[in-house]
Design a protein around this motif. Structure first.
Motif, PDB file in Angstrom:
ATOM      1  N   CYS A 170       0.856  -1.190   0.000  1.00 25.36           N
ATOM      2  CA  CYS A 170       0.000   0.000   0.000  1.00 25.36           C
ATOM      3  C   CYS A 170       0.890   1.238   0.000  1.00 25.36           C
ATOM      4  CB  CYS A 170      -0.903   0.012   1.234  1.00 25.36           C
ATOM      5  SG  CYS A 170      -2.035  -1.392   1.337  1.00 25.36           S
ATOM      6  N   THR A 171       0.349   2.347  -0.478  1.00 28.09           N
ATOM      7  CA  THR A 171       1.161   3.565  -0.595  1.00 28.09           C
ATOM      8  C   THR A 171       0.689   4.702   0.305  1.00 28.09           C
ATOM      9  OG1 THR A 171      -0.148   4.059  -2.584  1.00 28.09           O
ATOM     10  CG2 THR A 171       2.043   3.099  -2.904  1.00 28.09           C
ATOM     11  N   ILE A 172      -0.409   4.512   1.038  1.00 22.34           N
ATOM     12  CA  ILE A 172      -0.790   5.538   2.006  1.00 22.34           C
ATOM     13  C   ILE A 172       0.233   5.535   3.145  1.00 22.34           C
ATOM     14  CG2 ILE A 172      -3.250   5.493   1.471  1.00 22.34           C
ATOM     15  CD1 ILE A 172      -3.640   3.727   3.970  1.00 22.34           C
ATOM     16  N   PRO A 173       0.396   6.656   3.851  1.00 17.43           N
ATOM     17  CA  PRO A 173       1.391   6.731   4.929  1.00 17.43           C
ATOM     18  C   PRO A 173       0.913   6.020   6.190  1.00 17.43           C
ATOM     19  CG  PRO A 173       0.230   8.816   4.762  1.00 17.43           C
ATOM     20  CD  PRO A 173      -0.271   7.956   3.625  1.00 17.43           C
ATOM     21  N   PHE A 222      -2.428  -2.740  -9.310  1.00 17.52           N
ATOM     22  CA  PHE A 222      -2.992  -1.894 -10.364  1.00 17.52           C
ATOM     23  C   PHE A 222      -2.513  -0.448 -10.227  1.00 17.52           C
ATOM     24  CE2 PHE A 222      -6.315   1.250 -11.340  1.00 17.52           C
ATOM     25  CZ  PHE A 222      -6.358   1.122 -12.719  1.00 17.52           C
ATOM     26  N   VAL A 223      -2.575   0.096  -9.011  1.00 15.48           N
ATOM     27  CA  VAL A 223      -2.183   1.490  -8.792  1.00 15.48           C
ATOM     28  C   VAL A 223      -0.705   1.684  -9.123  1.00 15.48           C
ATOM     29  CG1 VAL A 223      -1.813   3.222  -6.993  1.00 15.48           C
ATOM     30  CG2 VAL A 223      -3.996   2.024  -7.131  1.00 15.48           C
ATOM     31  N   ARG A 224       0.138   0.717  -8.748  1.00  9.40           N
ATOM     32  CA  ARG A 224       1.575   0.827  -9.041  1.00  9.40           C
ATOM     33  C   ARG A 224       1.815   0.789 -10.551  1.00  9.40           C
ATOM     34  NH1 ARG A 224       5.075  -2.929 -10.404  1.00  9.40           N
ATOM     35  NH2 ARG A 224       3.772  -4.663  -9.693  1.00  9.40           N
ATOM     36  N   GLU A 225       1.192  -0.152 -11.231  1.00  9.18           N
ATOM     37  CA  GLU A 225       1.439  -0.324 -12.660  1.00  9.18           C
ATOM     38  C   GLU A 225       0.803   0.780 -13.491  1.00  9.18           C
ATOM     39  OE1 GLU A 225       1.954  -5.177 -12.887  1.00  9.18           O
ATOM     40  OE2 GLU A 225       0.049  -4.266 -13.522  1.00  9.18           O
ATOM     41  N   GLU A 226      -0.308   1.329 -13.008  1.00 11.03           N
ATOM     42  CA  GLU A 226      -0.983   2.391 -13.758  1.00 11.03           C
ATOM     43  C   GLU A 226      -0.118   3.628 -13.845  1.00 11.03           C
ATOM     44  OE1 GLU A 226      -5.404   4.476 -13.643  1.00 11.03           O
ATOM     45  OE2 GLU A 226      -4.156   4.397 -11.846  1.00 11.03           O
ATOM     46  N   GLY A 227       0.657   3.890 -12.791  1.00 11.16           N
ATOM     47  CA  GLY A 227       1.629   4.976 -12.835  1.00 11.16           C
ATOM     48  C   GLY A 227       1.089   6.378 -12.744  1.00 11.16           C
ATOM     49  N   LEU A 231      -2.527   7.242  -4.368  1.00 16.11           N
ATOM     50  CA  LEU A 231      -2.245   6.537  -3.133  1.00 16.11           C
ATOM     51  C   LEU A 231      -3.345   5.507  -2.914  1.00 16.11           C
ATOM     52  CD1 LEU A 231      -1.119   9.325  -0.610  1.00 16.11           C
ATOM     53  CD2 LEU A 231       0.286   7.890  -2.101  1.00 16.11           C
ATOM     54  N   PHE A 232      -2.951   4.319  -2.491  1.00 11.07           N
ATOM     55  CA  PHE A 232      -3.931   3.276  -2.191  1.00 11.07           C
ATOM     56  C   PHE A 232      -3.641   2.697  -0.816  1.00 11.07           C
ATOM     57  CE2 PHE A 232      -4.739  -1.282  -1.799  1.00 11.07           C
ATOM     58  CZ  PHE A 232      -6.124  -1.271  -1.863  1.00 11.07           C
ATOM     59  N   GLY A 233      -4.729   2.401  -0.092  1.00 11.88           N
ATOM     60  CA  GLY A 233      -4.552   1.779   1.203  1.00 11.88           C
ATOM     61  C   GLY A 233      -5.727   0.903   1.568  1.00 11.88           C
ATOM     62  N   MET A 234      -5.454  -0.067   2.439  1.00  6.08           N
ATOM     63  CA  MET A 234      -6.498  -0.939   2.957  1.00  6.08           C
ATOM     64  C   MET A 234      -6.549  -0.789   4.473  1.00  6.08           C
ATOM     65  SD  MET A 234      -7.543  -3.920   4.500  1.00  6.08           S
ATOM     66  CE  MET A 234      -9.208  -4.608   4.427  1.00  6.08           C
ATOM     67  N   ILE A 235      -7.733  -0.585   5.022  1.00  7.32           N
ATOM     68  CA  ILE A 235      -7.884  -0.423   6.463  1.00  7.32           C
ATOM     69  C   ILE A 235      -8.969  -1.368   6.964  1.00  7.32           C
ATOM     70  CG2 ILE A 235      -8.416   1.175   8.348  1.00  7.32           C
ATOM     71  CD1 ILE A 235      -7.483   3.464   6.573  1.00  7.32           C
ATOM     72  N   HIS A 236      -8.609  -2.175   7.944  1.00  2.00           N
ATOM     73  CA  HIS A 236      -9.602  -3.014   8.621  1.00  2.00           C
ATOM     74  C   HIS A 236     -10.240  -2.228   9.755  1.00  2.00           C
ATOM     75  CE1 HIS A 236      -8.026  -6.971   6.955  1.00  2.00           C
ATOM     76  NE2 HIS A 236      -9.334  -7.074   6.851  1.00  2.00           N
ATOM     77  N   VAL A 237     -11.524  -2.403   9.926  1.00  2.00           N
ATOM     78  CA  VAL A 237     -12.234  -1.772  11.038  1.00  2.00           C
ATOM     79  C   VAL A 237     -13.109  -2.824  11.707  1.00  2.00           C
ATOM     80  CG1 VAL A 237     -12.227   0.533  10.003  1.00  2.00           C
ATOM     81  CG2 VAL A 237     -14.116  -1.028   9.516  1.00  2.00           C
TER      82      VAL A 237
END
Length: 288
Positions: A170-173, A222-227, A231-237
């Motif tokens: 993931c690319t979110i901080p 996908f987000v990395r290759e799309e260029g 930013l993409f992230g996954m969050i569990h709640v």
């Protein structure tokens, strides 16, 4: 009018003209600053116009009357403006076989600068990535999956992508978001990539063992290759108190599958923080 009075009037007129010209100049200067910094931002600034929040929706196995927390969060935030960015809420059943493709279609359609995938887990956990293991396709639990298993779907612990990377990050901080949540008195922790006992050298993600991992891996890839620099992230709640209380009434307060719960308002605030910190990360600290 004597000569002295005429001179005084002339001086007043000249001063008024100077004032008008000065104000006009300042207005023009301010306008140019507005155009440079407020409309476009300073040099290197990337404005975030849209954030796509994809919530995990219905899947087989959800108790009657309950709704996935991801769906509740996505619906609650839809239409909000956070740090100058419009939030678009979307919901997909996390266990559909084609959920990654559906999510990619949504990303292409809305063209957001930030994408968050919200799944249901035992706590607020900001994941670091997904791993290339087919347990993320819910083959470990077919009754949860909508529709029959595609012929070419990978089996449990086979690779999602035979030619893909072992881990897609993931690319979110992540650390920045977790720290901001903790400072806001919201319990949260970062996810991890680890090796499972009995599988030496094989990487697993705390993003889960079902489609949460599949989505995290597929959308990160996908987000990395799309260029496009998204930013993409996954969050569990976690689930919410009324669902957990009902579960405890049905199964007993000491049931092994009891999990934590948090108020929905707190969970929504946590995702607001994740959006804000992601915007600031992408814009180098500048936001509307």
């Amino acid at each position: 009018m004597n000569r002295k009075n005429k001179l005084l009037v002339l001086v007043v007129i000249v001063m008024l003209l100077i004032s008008v010209l000065t104000l006009t100049g300042l207005t023009t200067f301010k306008s140019s600053l507005d155009e440079k910094f407020l409309l476009r931002g300073p040099e290197g600034f990337k404005r975030v116009e849209r954030v796509l929040v994809i919530g995990a929706g219905w899947y087989r196995g959800i108790p009657e009357g309950e709704v996935c927390t991801g769906q509740l969060v996505s619906q609650a935030l839809h239409g909000e403006i956070i740090a100058g960015a419009e939030v678009i809420g979307n919901v997909f059943s996390p266990c559909d076989w084609d959920v990654v493709d559906l999510n990619i279609e949504a990303i292409k359609h809305y063209d957001p600068q930030i994408v968050l995938w919200i799944g249901q887990g035992s706590c607020i956990q900001v994941e670091v990535g997904g791993t290339n293991n087919a347990n993320g396709t819910d083959t470990a639990n077919p009754p949860k999956t909508k529709g029959s298993r595609p012929k070419d779907a990978p089996r449990v612990y086979e690779k999602i992508d035979p030619d893909g990377r072992e881990v897609e990050y993931c690319t979110i901080p992540v650390d920045r978001i977790v720290n901001a949540m903790l400072k806001a008195d919201i319990p949260a922790n970062p996810g991890k990539i680890y090796e499972k006992e009995g599988y030496p050298g094989k990487k697993f993600s705390s993003a889960g063992t079902y489609t949460c991992n599949l989505n995290t891996y597929g959308l990160s890839k996908f987000v990395r290759e799309e260029g496009k620099g998204r930013l993409f992230g996954m969050i569990h709640v976690p689930t919410i108190p009324k669902y957990r209380a009902r579960f405890m009434l049905e199964r007993g307060p000491t049931a092994e599958t009891n999990r934590y719960c948090l108020p929905l308002d707190m969970i929504i605030d946590a995702i607001r923080i994740a959006i804000r910190e992601s915007v600031l990360e992408l814009t180098k600290g500048y936001a509307w």
